[in-house]
Design a protein around this motif. Structure first.
Motif, PDB file in Angstrom:
ATOM      1  N   SER A   5      19.875  -9.978  -1.453  1.00 59.92           N
ATOM      2  CA  SER A   5      18.665  -9.421  -2.482  1.00 59.92           C
ATOM      3  C   SER A   5      17.405 -10.212  -2.547  1.00 59.92           C
ATOM      4  O   SER A   5      16.313  -9.632  -2.555  1.00 59.92           O
ATOM      5  CB  SER A   5      19.261  -9.364  -3.975  1.00 59.92           C
ATOM      6  OG  SER A   5      18.617  -8.935  -4.784  1.00 59.92           O
ATOM      7  N   SER A   6      17.505 -11.566  -2.418  1.00 61.39           N
ATOM      8  CA  SER A   6      16.373 -12.212  -2.336  1.00 61.39           C
ATOM      9  C   SER A   6      15.614 -12.072  -0.984  1.00 61.39           C
ATOM     10  O   SER A   6      14.311 -11.931  -1.188  1.00 61.39           O
ATOM     11  CB  SER A   6      16.689 -13.694  -2.316  1.00 61.39           C
ATOM     12  OG  SER A   6      15.712 -14.574  -2.223  1.00 61.39           O
ATOM     13  N   PHE A   7      16.214 -11.880  -0.018  1.00 60.42           N
ATOM     14  CA  PHE A   7      15.600 -11.696   1.349  1.00 60.42           C
ATOM     15  C   PHE A   7      14.819 -10.241   1.270  1.00 60.42           C
ATOM     16  O   PHE A   7      13.618 -10.111   1.628  1.00 60.42           O
ATOM     17  CB  PHE A   7      16.487 -11.290   2.484  1.00 60.42           C
ATOM     18  CG  PHE A   7      16.088 -10.953   4.025  1.00 60.42           C
ATOM     19  CD1 PHE A   7      15.046 -11.756   4.485  1.00 60.42           C
ATOM     20  CD2 PHE A   7      16.348  -9.806   4.134  1.00 60.42           C
ATOM     21  CE1 PHE A   7      14.708 -11.318   5.834  1.00 60.42           C
ATOM     22  CE2 PHE A   7      15.907  -9.452   5.623  1.00 60.42           C
ATOM     23  CZ  PHE A   7      14.999 -10.251   6.242  1.00 60.42           C
ATOM     24  N   ILE A   8      15.582  -9.283   0.874  1.00 58.29           N
ATOM     25  CA  ILE A   8      14.861  -7.901   0.635  1.00 58.29           C
ATOM     26  C   ILE A   8      13.697  -8.016  -0.154  1.00 58.29           C
ATOM     27  O   ILE A   8      12.868  -7.327   0.068  1.00 58.29           O
ATOM     28  CB  ILE A   8      16.027  -6.800   0.032  1.00 58.29           C
ATOM     29  CG1 ILE A   8      17.066  -6.579   1.324  1.00 58.29           C
ATOM     30  CG2 ILE A   8      15.208  -5.527  -0.096  1.00 58.29           C
ATOM     31  CD1 ILE A   8      18.238  -5.657   0.861  1.00 58.29           C
ATOM     32  N   ARG A   9      13.786  -8.888  -1.332  1.00 55.82           N
ATOM     33  CA  ARG A   9      12.693  -8.830  -2.169  1.00 55.82           C
ATOM     34  C   ARG A   9      11.428  -9.332  -1.439  1.00 55.82           C
ATOM     35  O   ARG A   9      10.500  -8.833  -1.710  1.00 55.82           O
ATOM     36  CB  ARG A   9      13.262  -9.482  -3.558  1.00 55.82           C
ATOM     37  CG  ARG A   9      12.078  -9.643  -4.531  1.00 55.82           C
ATOM     38  CD  ARG A   9      12.497 -10.331  -5.711  1.00 55.82           C
ATOM     39  NE  ARG A   9      13.922  -9.748  -6.343  1.00 55.82           N
ATOM     40  CZ  ARG A   9      14.882 -10.751  -6.532  1.00 55.82           C
ATOM     41  NH1 ARG A   9      15.096 -11.852  -5.894  1.00 55.82           N
ATOM     42  NH2 ARG A   9      16.079 -10.040  -6.670  1.00 55.82           N
ATOM     43  N   LYS A  10      11.836 -10.475  -0.722  1.00 50.41           N
ATOM     44  CA  LYS A  10      10.774 -11.022   0.064  1.00 50.41           C
ATOM     45  C   LYS A  10      10.005  -9.969   1.172  1.00 50.41           C
ATOM     46  O   LYS A  10       8.945 -10.064   1.223  1.00 50.41           O
ATOM     47  CB  LYS A  10      11.279 -12.390   0.924  1.00 50.41           C
ATOM     48  CG  LYS A  10      11.367 -13.465  -0.216  1.00 50.41           C
ATOM     49  CD  LYS A  10      12.026 -14.766   0.676  1.00 50.41           C
ATOM     50  CE  LYS A  10      12.623 -15.768  -0.269  1.00 50.41           C
ATOM     51  NZ  LYS A  10      13.251 -16.855   0.277  1.00 50.41           N
ATOM     52  N   CYS A  15       5.485  -6.516   2.561  1.00 50.89           N
ATOM     53  CA  CYS A  15       5.069  -5.335   2.908  1.00 50.89           C
ATOM     54  C   CYS A  15       3.764  -4.923   2.090  1.00 50.89           C
ATOM     55  O   CYS A  15       2.830  -4.406   2.483  1.00 50.89           O
ATOM     56  CB  CYS A  15       6.104  -4.271   2.804  1.00 50.89           C
ATOM     57  SG  CYS A  15       7.280  -4.398   3.977  1.00 50.89           S
ATOM     58  N   ALA A  16       4.152  -5.145   0.750  1.00 54.66           N
ATOM     59  CA  ALA A  16       3.042  -5.072  -0.433  1.00 54.66           C
ATOM     60  C   ALA A  16       1.642  -5.732  -0.067  1.00 54.66           C
ATOM     61  O   ALA A  16       0.488  -5.396  -0.047  1.00 54.66           O
ATOM     62  CB  ALA A  16       3.419  -5.280  -1.473  1.00 54.66           C
ATOM     63  N   ILE A  17       1.975  -7.053   0.358  1.00 54.61           N
ATOM     64  CA  ILE A  17       0.762  -7.850   0.854  1.00 54.61           C
ATOM     65  C   ILE A  17       0.124  -7.294   2.181  1.00 54.61           C
ATOM     66  O   ILE A  17      -1.161  -7.390   2.110  1.00 54.61           O
ATOM     67  CB  ILE A  17       1.277  -9.416   0.992  1.00 54.61           C
ATOM     68  CG1 ILE A  17       1.569 -10.072  -0.430  1.00 54.61           C
ATOM     69  CG2 ILE A  17       0.106 -10.285   1.657  1.00 54.61           C
ATOM     70  CD1 ILE A  17       2.248 -11.290  -0.267  1.00 54.61           C
ATOM     71  N   VAL A  18       0.790  -6.917   3.021  1.00 50.02           N
ATOM     72  CA  VAL A  18       0.130  -6.449   4.431  1.00 50.02           C
ATOM     73  C   VAL A  18      -0.634  -5.194   4.034  1.00 50.02           C
ATOM     74  O   VAL A  18      -1.840  -4.901   4.468  1.00 50.02           O
ATOM     75  CB  VAL A  18       1.120  -6.108   5.407  1.00 50.02           C
ATOM     76  CG1 VAL A  18       0.831  -5.328   6.671  1.00 50.02           C
ATOM     77  CG2 VAL A  18       1.813  -7.285   5.881  1.00 50.02           C
ATOM     78  N   LEU A  19       0.045  -4.199   3.067  1.00 52.37           N
ATOM     79  CA  LEU A  19      -0.603  -3.047   2.651  1.00 52.37           C
ATOM     80  C   LEU A  19      -2.165  -3.347   2.011  1.00 52.37           C
ATOM     81  O   LEU A  19      -3.041  -2.747   2.132  1.00 52.37           O
ATOM     82  CB  LEU A  19       0.184  -2.298   2.032  1.00 52.37           C
ATOM     83  CG  LEU A  19       1.311  -1.500   2.498  1.00 52.37           C
ATOM     84  CD1 LEU A  19       2.030  -0.848   1.414  1.00 52.37           C
ATOM     85  CD2 LEU A  19       0.601  -0.556   3.490  1.00 52.37           C
ATOM     86  N   LEU A  20      -2.257  -4.431   1.426  1.00 57.76           N
ATOM     87  CA  LEU A  20      -3.177  -4.879   0.423  1.00 57.76           C
ATOM     88  C   LEU A  20      -4.476  -5.593   1.398  1.00 57.76           C
ATOM     89  O   LEU A  20      -5.577  -5.358   1.158  1.00 57.76           O
ATOM     90  CB  LEU A  20      -2.896  -5.690  -0.649  1.00 57.76           C
ATOM     91  CG  LEU A  20      -2.301  -5.226  -1.610  1.00 57.76           C
ATOM     92  CD1 LEU A  20      -1.885  -5.955  -2.824  1.00 57.76           C
ATOM     93  CD2 LEU A  20      -3.214  -4.257  -2.483  1.00 57.76           C
TER      94      LEU A  20
END
Length: 92
Positions: A5-10, A15-20
């Motif tokens: 779960s921690s890995f998926i959250r990271k 992904c959000a950082i890359v999109l931004l």
């Protein structure tokens, strides 16, 4: 299970950082936010599992989580099928 779960959250945060931070090279890149939204909704349903079942008595949040997560996969599939490369930026 907790490490997974921690890995998926990271991965989601990454992904959000890359999109931004990086400009889009394909059309429909904004639709990736929709994939993240489906994931977020699925995660919320997982956290509210007992509450959802207690309030409807038919399905649990865990069941709905799987349905919503599959919609996220469908969203991504449709997004990838329709995307096109953007013209490269010309610069000095």
């Amino acid at each position: 299970m907790r490490q997974n779960s921690s890995f998926i959250r990271k991965v989601i945060y990454g992904c959000a950082i890359v999109l931004l931070l990086f400009p889009a090279r394909y059309t429909g890149t904004a639709g990736l936010w929709g994939v993240l939204a489906w994931y977020g909704l699925a995660k919320l349903l997982e956290l509210l599992d007992r509450f959802v079942y207690a309030n409807n008595g038919l399905v649990s949040g865990h069941t709905l989580k799987h349905l919503v997560a599959s919609l996220g996969g469908l969203w991504l599939l449709l997004l990838l099928q329709r995307r096109r490369a953007l013209a490269p930026a010309t610069g000095a």
